[in-house]
Design an enzyme around this catalytic site. Structure first.
Site, PDB file in Angstrom:
ATOM      1  N   ARG A  53      97.477 102.881   1.587  1.00 26.72           N
ATOM      2  CA  ARG A  53      96.511 103.569   0.831  1.00 26.72           C
ATOM      3  C   ARG A  53      95.335 103.602   1.727  1.00 26.72           C
ATOM      4  NH1 ARG A  53      93.216 100.328   0.533  1.00 26.72           N
ATOM      5  NH2 ARG A  53      91.938 101.579  -0.583  1.00 26.72           N
ATOM      6  N   GLY A  54      94.249 104.595   1.463  1.00 31.27           N
ATOM      7  CA  GLY A  54      93.145 104.779   2.107  1.00 31.27           C
ATOM      8  C   GLY A  54      93.383 105.565   3.412  1.00 31.27           C
ATOM      9  N   ALA A  55      92.264 106.555   3.456  1.00 29.86           N
ATOM     10  CA  ALA A  55      92.620 107.761   4.313  1.00 29.86           C
ATOM     11  C   ALA A  55      93.113 107.403   5.773  1.00 29.86           C
ATOM     12  CB  ALA A  55      91.290 108.512   4.408  1.00 29.86           C
ATOM     13  N   ASP A 244      87.559 110.067   2.103  1.00 25.22           N
ATOM     14  CA  ASP A 244      88.854 110.767   2.253  1.00 25.22           C
ATOM     15  C   ASP A 244      88.754 111.911   2.912  1.00 25.22           C
ATOM     16  OD1 ASP A 244      89.441 108.727   0.066  1.00 25.22           O
ATOM     17  OD2 ASP A 244      91.174 109.211   0.812  1.00 25.22           O
TER      18      ASP A 244
HETATM   19  O1  MRU Z   1      93.621 106.391  -3.644  1.00 25.31           O
HETATM   20  P1  MRU Z   1      93.212 105.524  -2.386  1.00 25.31           P
HETATM   21  O2  MRU Z   1      93.260 104.068  -2.621  1.00 25.31           O
HETATM   22  O3  MRU Z   1      93.816 105.902  -1.273  1.00 25.31           O
HETATM   23  O4  MRU Z   1      91.764 105.704  -2.017  1.00 25.31           O
HETATM   24  C1  MRU Z   1      90.965 105.207  -1.028  1.00 25.31           C
HETATM   25  C2  MRU Z   1      89.527 105.648  -1.038  1.00 25.31           C
HETATM   26  O5  MRU Z   1      89.147 106.362  -1.693  1.00 25.31           O
HETATM   27  C3  MRU Z   1      89.001 105.134   0.054  1.00 25.31           C
HETATM   28  O6  MRU Z   1      87.330 104.927  -0.106  1.00 25.31           O
HETATM   29  C4  MRU Z   1      88.804 106.233   1.279  1.00 25.31           C
HETATM   30  O7  MRU Z   1      90.288 106.419   1.674  1.00 25.31           O
HETATM   31  C5  MRU Z   1      88.230 105.768   2.561  1.00 25.31           C
HETATM   32  S1  MRU Z   1      88.977 104.354   3.296  1.00 25.31           S
HETATM   33  C6  MRU Z   1      88.244 103.944   4.619  1.00 25.31           C
END
Ligand code: MRU
Length: 368
Positions: A53-55, A244
């Site tokens: 996960r994470g963008a 994201d």
């Molecule tokens: O739902 P997730 O865990 O995928 O959400 C991730 C986030 O909100 C992060 O802050 C975002 O992707 C930035 S990551 C470098």
């Protein structure tokens, strides 16, 4: 970054064209489990079920998902299907569409016998570029931390508040919000991170606290609602979060709760920075609140919480009556006026159309 002293990325090639390794992030911080992805469906499931996960990491995994499919079937139909299957996994992080479009643009004109190799190479380039971007943006963010450190009395750390996990686990390496923090820590600058737990999935508690701990960065875990109180009492020098999706006009969409922290920061004169690789900018969107699709997840994530018992078992418990109606919006949008500046791989700019256009003139030409 390091896990038990061994250098890791959050995704890595195992066998060229055949498999990649990831960390199952749903098991952290209790268990460190590596998983092998062997085909398109594995890649899609790993994104959908949030093993990754994470963008930026979502985009990087999708690129390898396309490459694994091209090794199985390099036809136009398979390419289109891979795009659709992966794109349907999660709606908000724009890096997913960015990586899929990049792969399709490269592969579509190629003869099918050339596609498997080209796809693998491009996926590897996308992954390596993410590491380079995050390292570069960390250099720019480091200067902001250094400026604050220079004004602190001797021996006092720079207190940085962050939300969710925008750490190396959310990217291929370094993280976005954490990259300046790791680089400051590595340089011997005293930093201390306020880590918000980030309900409902607790990416702050389970992932950010874990990775900062692995790297030896001083930090303290907070309940989500404590950030405003800390800011009122001068306990936060700066906020740094990830995003994201960043609009062409500088609005940022990040994990639910980010907006409230930006409001508290604005009210208390605390600088609120957003760190991002440019793959997170959606040049087709102007107004984030109206236009960005916000993922709504299963309400069960709100009703149930998982953790380790005193005897070491990982268990789930329900925290509300079984019949309680549930709501679970996963992201919110912080309008650009609350963002002090954006930290990108090309430098720091105002959260505005002009600021982004100054750093990325070639993309901004096509922007809304
Ligand atoms: O739902 P997730 O865990 O995928 O959400 C991730 C986030 O909100 C992060 O802050 C975002 O992707 C930035 S990551 C470098």
């Amino acid at each position: 970054m390091k896990v038990l002293g061994k250098a890791y990325r959050s995704i890595w090639p195992l066998e060229i064209g055949k498999s990649v390794g990831i960390i199952d992030q749903t098991r952290l911080p209790h268990q460190f489990v590596e998983v092998e992805l062997n085909n398109l469906q594995d890649a899609a499931t790993s994104i959908q079920d949030m093993w990754v996960r994470g963008a930026p990491l979502i985009g990087a995994t999708a690129a390898y998902g396309v490459a694994l499919e091209m090794a199985r079937d390099p036809s136009d139909a398979a390419l289109d299907n891979a795009w659709e299957v992966l794109h349907a996994t999660r709606p908000t992080a724009i890096n997913l569409r960015w990586a899929l479009n990049d792969m399709r643009k490269l592969l579509s004109p190629l003869a099918s016998e050339l596609r498997a190799k080209a796809a693998w190479n491009r996926a590897t380039e996308i992954n390596d570029a993410d590491v380079a971007c995050n390292k570069a943006l960390g250099q720019h963010g480091l200067k902001l931390i250094e400026e604050i450190a220079a004004q602190k009395p001797d021996g006092e750390p720079v207190n940085i508040l962050t939300h969710c996990n925008a750490g190396w686990l959310a990217t291929v390496d370094w993280g976005t919000a954490t990259s300046p923090i790791y680089q400051a820590h590595n340089k011997g600058i005293k930093v201390h991170v306020w880590v918000e737990e980030t309900r409902p999935r607790n990416q702050g508690a389970g992932l950010t606290a874990w990775e900062l701990g692995q790297h030896g960065v001083p930090h303290t875990l907070l309940v989500d609602n404590a950030g405003g109180h800390l800011m009122q009492h001068d306990m936060v020098d700066m906020c740094i979060v990830g995003t994201d999706r960043t609009t062409a006009h500088g609005d940022v969409c990040n994990k639910i709760g980010t907006y409230l922290k930006a409001l508290a920061a604005y009210d208390n004169g605390v600088p609120f920075y957003v760190a991002l690789p440019s793959s997170t900018i959606d040049w087709t969107v102007a107004d984030g609140v109206k236009e960005i699709p916000i993922e709504e997840r299963d309400g069960e994530e709100v009703a149930w919480i998982s953790g380790e018992t005193a005897s070491g078992n990982v268990e789930k418990v329900r925290i509300c009556p079984a019949e309680t109606p549930l709501s679970n919006f996963a992201f919110d949008v912080t309008p650009s006026k609350y963002v002090t500046a954006l930290i990108t791989e090309r430098g720091v700019c105002s959260a505005s159309k002009e600021g982004l256009a100054g750093l990325f003139p070639e993309e901004a030409k096509e922007a809304v």
